[in-house]
Design a protein around this motif. Structure first.
Motif, PDB file in Angstrom:
ATOM      1  N   THR A 177      84.855  88.199 -13.058  1.00  0.00           N
ATOM      2  CA  THR A 177      84.194  89.502 -13.033  1.00  0.00           C
ATOM      3  C   THR A 177      82.688  89.290 -12.979  1.00  0.00           C
ATOM      4  O   THR A 177      82.184  88.181 -13.233  1.00  0.00           O
ATOM      5  CB  THR A 177      84.550  90.331 -14.280  1.00  0.00           C
ATOM      6  N   LEU A 178      81.981  90.378 -12.695  1.00  0.00           N
ATOM      7  CA  LEU A 178      80.521  90.290 -12.675  1.00  0.00           C
ATOM      8  C   LEU A 178      79.979  89.959 -14.056  1.00  0.00           C
ATOM      9  O   LEU A 178      79.048  89.154 -14.190  1.00  0.00           O
ATOM     10  CB  LEU A 178      79.936  91.613 -12.182  1.00  0.00           C
ATOM     11  N   SER A 179      80.556  90.550 -15.088  1.00  0.00           N
ATOM     12  CA  SER A 179      80.097  90.266 -16.452  1.00  0.00           C
ATOM     13  C   SER A 179      80.266  88.793 -16.796  1.00  0.00           C
ATOM     14  O   SER A 179      79.377  88.169 -17.388  1.00  0.00           O
ATOM     15  CB  SER A 179      80.862  91.135 -17.453  1.00  0.00           C
ATOM     16  N   GLU A 180      81.397  88.236 -16.422  1.00  0.00           N
ATOM     17  CA  GLU A 180      81.636  86.825 -16.703  1.00  0.00           C
ATOM     18  C   GLU A 180      80.688  85.941 -15.900  1.00  0.00           C
ATOM     19  O   GLU A 180      80.209  84.915 -16.397  1.00  0.00           O
ATOM     20  CB  GLU A 180      83.085  86.465 -16.389  1.00  0.00           C
ATOM     21  N   CYS A 181      80.377  86.339 -14.674  1.00  0.00           N
ATOM     22  CA  CYS A 181      79.451  85.579 -13.834  1.00  0.00           C
ATOM     23  C   CYS A 181      78.062  85.525 -14.482  1.00  0.00           C
ATOM     24  O   CYS A 181      77.441  84.457 -14.558  1.00  0.00           O
ATOM     25  CB  CYS A 181      79.368  86.208 -12.446  1.00  0.00           C
ATOM     26  N   LEU A 182      77.601  86.669 -14.956  1.00  0.00           N
ATOM     27  CA  LEU A 182      76.292  86.705 -15.613  1.00  0.00           C
ATOM     28  C   LEU A 182      76.321  85.941 -16.932  1.00  0.00           C
ATOM     29  O   LEU A 182      75.348  85.258 -17.293  1.00  0.00           O
ATOM     30  CB  LEU A 182      75.879  88.155 -15.853  1.00  0.00           C
ATOM     31  N   GLU A 183      77.430  86.032 -17.649  1.00  0.00           N
ATOM     32  CA  GLU A 183      77.550  85.327 -18.929  1.00  0.00           C
ATOM     33  C   GLU A 183      77.458  83.815 -18.730  1.00  0.00           C
ATOM     34  O   GLU A 183      76.786  83.112 -19.493  1.00  0.00           O
ATOM     35  CB  GLU A 183      78.868  85.693 -19.599  1.00  0.00           C
ATOM     36  N   ILE A 184      78.127  83.314 -17.700  1.00  0.00           N
ATOM     37  CA  ILE A 184      78.101  81.874 -17.434  1.00  0.00           C
ATOM     38  C   ILE A 184      76.666  81.415 -17.165  1.00  0.00           C
ATOM     39  O   ILE A 184      76.210  80.387 -17.697  1.00  0.00           O
ATOM     40  CB  ILE A 184      79.014  81.541 -16.241  1.00  0.00           C
ATOM     41  N   GLN A 185      75.956  82.174 -16.348  1.00  0.00           N
ATOM     42  CA  GLN A 185      74.581  81.784 -16.015  1.00  0.00           C
ATOM     43  C   GLN A 185      73.670  81.848 -17.235  1.00  0.00           C
ATOM     44  O   GLN A 185      72.804  80.986 -17.428  1.00  0.00           O
ATOM     45  CB  GLN A 185      74.053  82.692 -14.904  1.00  0.00           C
ATOM     46  N   LEU A 186      73.864  82.860 -18.074  1.00  0.00           N
ATOM     47  CA  LEU A 186      73.038  82.989 -19.275  1.00  0.00           C
ATOM     48  C   LEU A 186      73.339  81.878 -20.270  1.00  0.00           C
ATOM     49  O   LEU A 186      72.434  81.371 -20.949  1.00  0.00           O
ATOM     50  CB  LEU A 186      73.267  84.359 -19.911  1.00  0.00           C
ATOM     51  N   ARG A 187      74.604  81.493 -20.396  1.00  0.00           N
ATOM     52  CA  ARG A 187      74.962  80.396 -21.309  1.00  0.00           C
ATOM     53  C   ARG A 187      74.331  79.090 -20.838  1.00  0.00           C
ATOM     54  O   ARG A 187      73.873  78.284 -21.666  1.00  0.00           O
ATOM     55  CB  ARG A 187      76.479  80.249 -21.395  1.00  0.00           C
ATOM     56  N   GLN A 188      74.307  78.864 -19.530  1.00  0.00           N
ATOM     57  CA  GLN A 188      73.699  77.636 -19.034  1.00  0.00           C
ATOM     58  C   GLN A 188      72.190  77.630 -19.248  1.00  0.00           C
ATOM     59  O   GLN A 188      71.574  76.572 -19.319  1.00  0.00           O
ATOM     60  CB  GLN A 188      74.041  77.458 -17.551  1.00  0.00           C
ATOM     61  N   ARG A 189      71.600  78.810 -19.363  1.00  0.00           N
ATOM     62  CA  ARG A 189      70.168  78.903 -19.658  1.00  0.00           C
ATOM     63  C   ARG A 189      69.906  78.999 -21.164  1.00  0.00           C
ATOM     64  O   ARG A 189      68.754  79.149 -21.567  1.00  0.00           O
ATOM     65  CB  ARG A 189      69.577  80.137 -18.970  1.00  0.00           C
ATOM     66  N   ASP A 190      70.980  78.951 -21.962  1.00  0.00           N
ATOM     67  CA  ASP A 190      70.885  79.075 -23.415  1.00  0.00           C
ATOM     68  C   ASP A 190      70.220  80.397 -23.804  1.00  0.00           C
ATOM     69  O   ASP A 190      69.367  80.452 -24.684  1.00  0.00           O
ATOM     70  CB  ASP A 190      70.085  77.890 -23.996  1.00  0.00           C
ATOM     71  N   ARG A 191      70.642  81.471 -23.128  1.00  0.00           N
ATOM     72  CA  ARG A 191      70.078  82.785 -23.392  1.00  0.00           C
ATOM     73  C   ARG A 191      71.156  83.818 -23.708  1.00  0.00           C
ATOM     74  O   ARG A 191      70.890  85.019 -23.672  1.00  0.00           O
ATOM     75  CB  ARG A 191      69.257  83.259 -22.178  1.00  0.00           C
ATOM     76  N   PHE A 192      72.354  83.361 -24.021  1.00  0.00           N
ATOM     77  CA  PHE A 192      73.435  84.310 -24.283  1.00  0.00           C
ATOM     78  C   PHE A 192      73.538  84.538 -25.787  1.00  0.00           C
ATOM     79  O   PHE A 192      74.446  84.045 -26.457  1.00  0.00           O
ATOM     80  CB  PHE A 192      74.763  83.785 -23.715  1.00  0.00           C
ATOM     81  N   ASP A 193      72.587  85.320 -26.328  1.00  0.00           N
ATOM     82  CA  ASP A 193      72.609  85.663 -27.747  1.00  0.00           C
ATOM     83  C   ASP A 193      73.385  86.974 -27.933  1.00  0.00           C
ATOM     84  O   ASP A 193      73.820  87.595 -26.951  1.00  0.00           O
ATOM     85  CB  ASP A 193      71.177  85.787 -28.276  1.00  0.00           C
ATOM     86  N   PRO A 194      73.595  87.438 -29.166  1.00  0.00           N
ATOM     87  CA  PRO A 194      74.375  88.675 -29.381  1.00  0.00           C
ATOM     88  C   PRO A 194      73.799  89.885 -28.659  1.00  0.00           C
ATOM     89  O   PRO A 194      74.557  90.716 -28.134  1.00  0.00           O
ATOM     90  CB  PRO A 194      74.315  88.850 -30.903  1.00  0.00           C
ATOM     91  N   ALA A 195      72.470  89.999 -28.577  1.00  0.00           N
ATOM     92  CA  ALA A 195      71.888  91.150 -27.890  1.00  0.00           C
ATOM     93  C   ALA A 195      72.192  91.101 -26.395  1.00  0.00           C
ATOM     94  O   ALA A 195      72.556  92.121 -25.787  1.00  0.00           O
ATOM     95  CB  ALA A 195      70.373  91.170 -28.119  1.00  0.00           C
ATOM     96  N   MET A 196      72.085  89.894 -25.810  1.00  0.00           N
ATOM     97  CA  MET A 196      72.383  89.763 -24.388  1.00  0.00           C
ATOM     98  C   MET A 196      73.875  89.950 -24.127  1.00  0.00           C
ATOM     99  O   MET A 196      74.275  90.512 -23.095  1.00  0.00           O
ATOM    100  CB  MET A 196      71.922  88.397 -23.886  1.00  0.00           C
TER     101      MET A 196
END
Length: 480
Positions: A177-196
């Protein structure tokens, strides 16, 4: 100065690309009954020029601004056109396929990463099945439970392999999904915090621009929300689109540059890209007899004859101008043709214009959308015009393209334990006589899509650890 309509048309004709030129000629053939295409067996434009090695050596020894228009014209006259007597017949030309770069598809890119990942045989089988369901956009269209049932394995095993594939390049690949796609990219940038995470889970509110609800869900103020939105916009919602899925379009060169049997280079305009036109004299004579008594028809016939003569002359002049500009480029960049991009010299439009006694704007039009086939590949004529970077030791300046090539070579020679920063690269370039600032190195590196030293160090360590975990001999084979 007032430019006549025909002069304006001639200028426009000079800058047309191959396809546009043929389209223009087809339109003229439909409008003008006196014009007809010439046979391929007829005389060409006189478009073969041999360049002796002495001419090249003399050009390399002198300063790039040394040519005078008179001297250049004399040399061009001495080079005698060899109409249809080329020493390099079409059968001996290099084929375009020799220089066509193979386009890597998304599936090829993924297959290469799967081969380098230390999977077990079962995991490699699962990875291959998942890759087979990968769309060109980078999204996975497969039900994990159905795939597990077909392979007679547990769904947890498929999910574990999928988690590994989602770490592949480009970031965001194998998302469902689009949400999962964005989540993967944010995790690789170490930016997937609870707010994100709350923002990504409520993309429908973002689409409706309901910022008030998003601030409450994410627990942030307006400034933090704007920063988060900027980060989301910087992500790639379709990571697979950067890869070409269809067949690449072939570029047909306008000029061929081949080694001459006597040394030096031979320059030839490709006859297949040059439309050749003739005036149908038989038809002209017949129609002239019929229109002698009709002034209106005679005026139309005279106009057609005038336009036909103008177009034939303009096409011939266009071919000769392209040939002269290319000849001067080859003379200036002979070292590049012999030794490669590291020897590409700084060159500007004015230098070529003064050498062949034309206006600088004419050179600019000639070099737009025109391509040259050389033993080193197909290049747009504008490729050979690069800015000069000062030499540290007061010697000859270096071209920007040659410096970019040098930076790429330095980075390619790095070892996992010795990754160079942009400052280190600038120092190494300075030691070789190239005076370049650190910010210039950064600009050139980013233009070539080369990661920073921190990213390169991380990637090299991951690659090294992955190869150390393989069976003996596997790393050597994969590295080869």
């Amino acid at each position: 100065m007032v430019a006549s309509p025909q002069l304006i048309a001639s200028i426009r004709l000079l800058q047309l690309a191959r396809a546009e030129l043929h389209q223009f000629v087809e339109q003229e053939l439909e409008k003008n009954p006196l014009l007809e295409p010439a046979s391929n067996d007829g005389e060409s434009f006189g478009d073969v020029l041999p360049m002796s090695r002495e001419d090249q050596i003399g050009a390399r020894e002198n300063d790039i601004d040394r040519p005078t228009s008179a001297g250049a014209s004399e040399r061009l006259g001495d080079w005698k056109s060899l109409r249809n007597t080329t020493n390099n017949p079409p059968g001996n030309r290099p084929t375009l396929d020799e220089f066509t770069a193979s386009t890597e598809t998304l599936h090829d890119h993924v297959a290469g990463q799967i081969a380098l990942t230390p999977f077990t045989p079962q995991e490699r089988l699962i990875a291959g099945q998942l890759a087979a369901h990968l769309e060109d956009t980078g999204y996975l269209q497969a039900h994990l439970s159905e795939l597990a049932e077909r392979l007679n394995i547990r769904t947890a095993d498929v999910e574990r392999v999928l988690a590994a594939l989602q770490q592949f390049d480009p970031p965001g690949i194998f998302a469902r999904t689009l949400s999962e796609c964005l989540e993967i990219q944010l995790r690789q940038r170490d930016r997937f915090d609870p707010a994100m995470a709350a923002l990504v889970a409520n993309l429908e509110l973002l689409a409706r621009r309901d910022f008030q609800a998003l601030k409450q869900l994410c627990g942030v103020d307006q400034e933090d929300l704007l920063d988060m939105l900027h980060e989301i916009r910087a992500l790639d919602p379709k990571p697979g689109n950067r890869f070409q899925s269809g067949a690449p379009e072939s570029i047909i060169p306008d000029v061929w540059v081949t080694p001459s049997p006597g040394g030096g280079w031979q320059i030839e305009l490709d006859p297949d890209t040059l439309p050749k036109l003739l005036i149908n004299q038989t038809y002209l004579a017949e129609v002239s007899r019929l229109t002698d008594q009709n002034p209106k028809d005679q005026a139309f016939l005279n106009e057609c004859l005038q336009n036909a003569n103008w177009l034939i002359r303009s096409l011939d002049q266009r071919a000769k101008t392209i040939l002269k500009v290319t000849a001067e480029i080859v003379r200036q960049q002979g070292a590049f043709l012999e030794h490669g991009v590291a020897h590409l010299r700084p060159l500007n439009l004015r230098t070529v214009a003064e050498a062949i006694n034309v206006h600088e704007s004419t050179v600019s039009r000639v070099t737009s959308n025109k391509y040259m086939l050389t033993p080193r590949g197909v290049f747009e004529l504008k490729y050979f015009f690069t800015v000069a970077l000062v030499s540290c030791q007061g010697g000859e300046a270096h071209s920007a393209e040659a410096v970019r090539h040098r930076i790429k070579a330095i980075i390619a020679a790095e070892s996992p334990g010795d990754v160079l920063s942009d400052d280190d690269i600038a120092v190494r370039l300075k030691n070789t006589g190239i005076d370049v600032a650190r910010r210039t190195v950064t600009k050139y590196r980013e233009a070539m899509n080369i990661p920073s030293s921190v990213q390169r160090r991380r990637e090299k360590r991951l690659w090294l650890s992955a190869n150390q975990g393989m069976a003996p001999g596997t790393a050597d084979q994969s590295g080869a």
